[in-house]
Design an enzyme around this catalytic site. Structure first.
Site, PDB file in Angstrom:
ATOM      1  N   LYS A   1     -47.496 -40.789 -36.050  1.00  0.00           N
ATOM      2  CA  LYS A   1     -48.341 -41.452 -35.075  1.00  0.00           C
ATOM      3  C   LYS A   1     -47.472 -42.122 -34.024  1.00  0.00           C
ATOM      4  CE  LYS A   1     -48.810 -44.876 -38.562  1.00  0.00           C
ATOM      5  NZ  LYS A   1     -49.622 -45.255 -39.663  1.00  0.00           N
TER       6      LYS A   1
HETATM    7  N1  GLU Z   1     -50.166 -47.505 -45.387  1.00  0.00           N
HETATM    8  C1  GLU Z   1     -49.526 -46.270 -45.705  1.00  0.00           C
HETATM    9  C2  GLU Z   1     -49.558 -45.351 -44.507  1.00  0.00           C
HETATM   10  O1  GLU Z   1     -50.310 -45.589 -43.580  1.00  0.00           O
HETATM   11  C3  GLU Z   1     -50.178 -45.563 -46.886  1.00  0.00           C
HETATM   12  C4  GLU Z   1     -49.864 -46.272 -48.122  1.00  0.00           C
HETATM   13  C5  GLU Z   1     -50.256 -45.634 -49.439  1.00  0.00           C
HETATM   14  O2  GLU Z   1     -51.172 -44.789 -49.462  1.00  0.00           O
HETATM   15  O3  GLU Z   1     -49.671 -46.017 -50.433  1.00  0.00           O
HETATM   16  O4  GLU Z   1     -48.813 -44.402 -44.492  1.00  0.00           O
END
Ligand code: GLU
Length: 308
Positions: free
Chosen positions: A276
């Site tokens: 992103k």
């Molecule tokens: N917050 C993480 C991300 O956006 C995902 C974390 C998880 O699924 O453990 O990549």
């Protein structure tokens, strides 16, 4: 075990089959209720990789009559933006993904994280670390020897420099957890048996950074524990985090570990995943170009590739 490509759905937001119902050998919640989560970081717009993850998460819940909790992982206060969060929520709703209950925001859980950490501080497992990112990057790094499959990138191992310096825990220093060498084994629902050695991979674990942000590893482990998540389903780029999260969860008092499933990533080339940060294939852009939600879901199903 191979990765099963996601088939075409009968209804919106349904149908990946990469997550099967096999037990990891770990114990899940005593009620037997499946609770999983979708946990985006609001540091950019929703992209195709998130859509692949959402397909897996909602399908796993759907298959086993479970629930999906929405967690906004805005622990990094410098990089998270409310406008990204709003856009993520809006794009998710547009795609037809409906969480069970309101979103939980990590930025609002400082007191929860402090309380969870206190027993580890009392056991003298947490210490202050004054090393900067630049110092660590310039220092000795070791490639990750622990992961059960090869995954994109390798990481620098923190050489435990500040372990015995007795720096007080406060603002302006990182807070690290002592972890000893030793393996963690788990069964990945997609990739099969895994063995990782968290200390060999990353050294003593950073729980809070020098700016006062709780780290991803700490916040996610506390939240998965306190929200009684039974199924952690995410991209294979996070596979190497799982052993350290299991180690940390155990130290936090979790006895029944969740099941884990790490699925393939949407790749922009043979070696680069979508990011992103690079503004890759945002759902926003596809919407603006006139794509329907069903077409975006279909693209996500067709784009997913084998884990590297
Ligand atoms: N917050 C993480 C991300 O956006 C995902 C974390 C998880 O699924 O453990 O990549």
């Amino acid at each position: 075990m191979g990765y099963t490509p996601i088939p075409a759905p009968a209804v919106a937001a349904a149908a990946p089959s990469g997550v099967n119902a096999r037990s990891s050998g770990g114990r899940v919640s005593s009620s037997g209720l499946v609770i999983t989560r979708f946990a985006p970081a609001p540091t950019g717009f929703l992209h195709l990789g998130h859509v692949v993850n959402a397909l897996h998460v909602w399908q796993a819940a759907h298959d086993r009559d479970g629930r999906v909790l929405l967690r906004i992982e805005d622990h990094d206060r410098q990089r998270s933006r409310p406008e990204y969060e709003a856009a993520i929520l809006e794009d998710l709703a547009w795609l037809g993904f409906q969480p069970d209950g309101p979103a939980v925001r990590q930025s609002e859980r400082d007191a929860v994280y402090r309380k969870a950490l206190q027993p580890l501080i009392d056991r003298e497992l947490v210490y202050g670390c004054s090393c900067t990112r630049a110092e660590l990057a310039a220092g000795v790094g070791t490639p990750d020897p622990g992961a059960g499959v090869r995954h994109p990138g390798s990481e620098l191992r923190y050489p435990n420099t500040c372990r015995d310096r007795d720096l007080p825990l406060g603002d302006g220093v990182g807070w690290r957890l002592r972890i000893e060498l030793g393996t963690e084994s788990f069964f990945d629902e997609i990739l099969g048996p895994q063995v990782q050695d968290p200390s060999a991979q990353c050294g003593d674990l950073l729980l809070r950074d020098r700016l006062g942000n709780w780290t991803y590893q700490f916040a996610v482990t506390v939240d998965d524990h306190l929200q009684a998540i039974t199924d952690v389903i995410r991209g294979v780029d996070l596979l190497a985090s799982t052993g350290r999260q299991i180690r940390l969860a155990r130290l936090l008092g979790r006895t029944a570990m969740p099941r884990f499933a790490h699925h393939g990533l949407v790749m922009k080339s043979a070696t680069d995943k979508l990011s992103k940060a690079d503004g890759d294939t945002g759902v926003r852009d596809l919407r603006a170009a006139g794509w329907s939600a069903e077409a975006v879901l279909d693209l996500a199903r067709r784009s997913v590739t084998l884990p590297l």
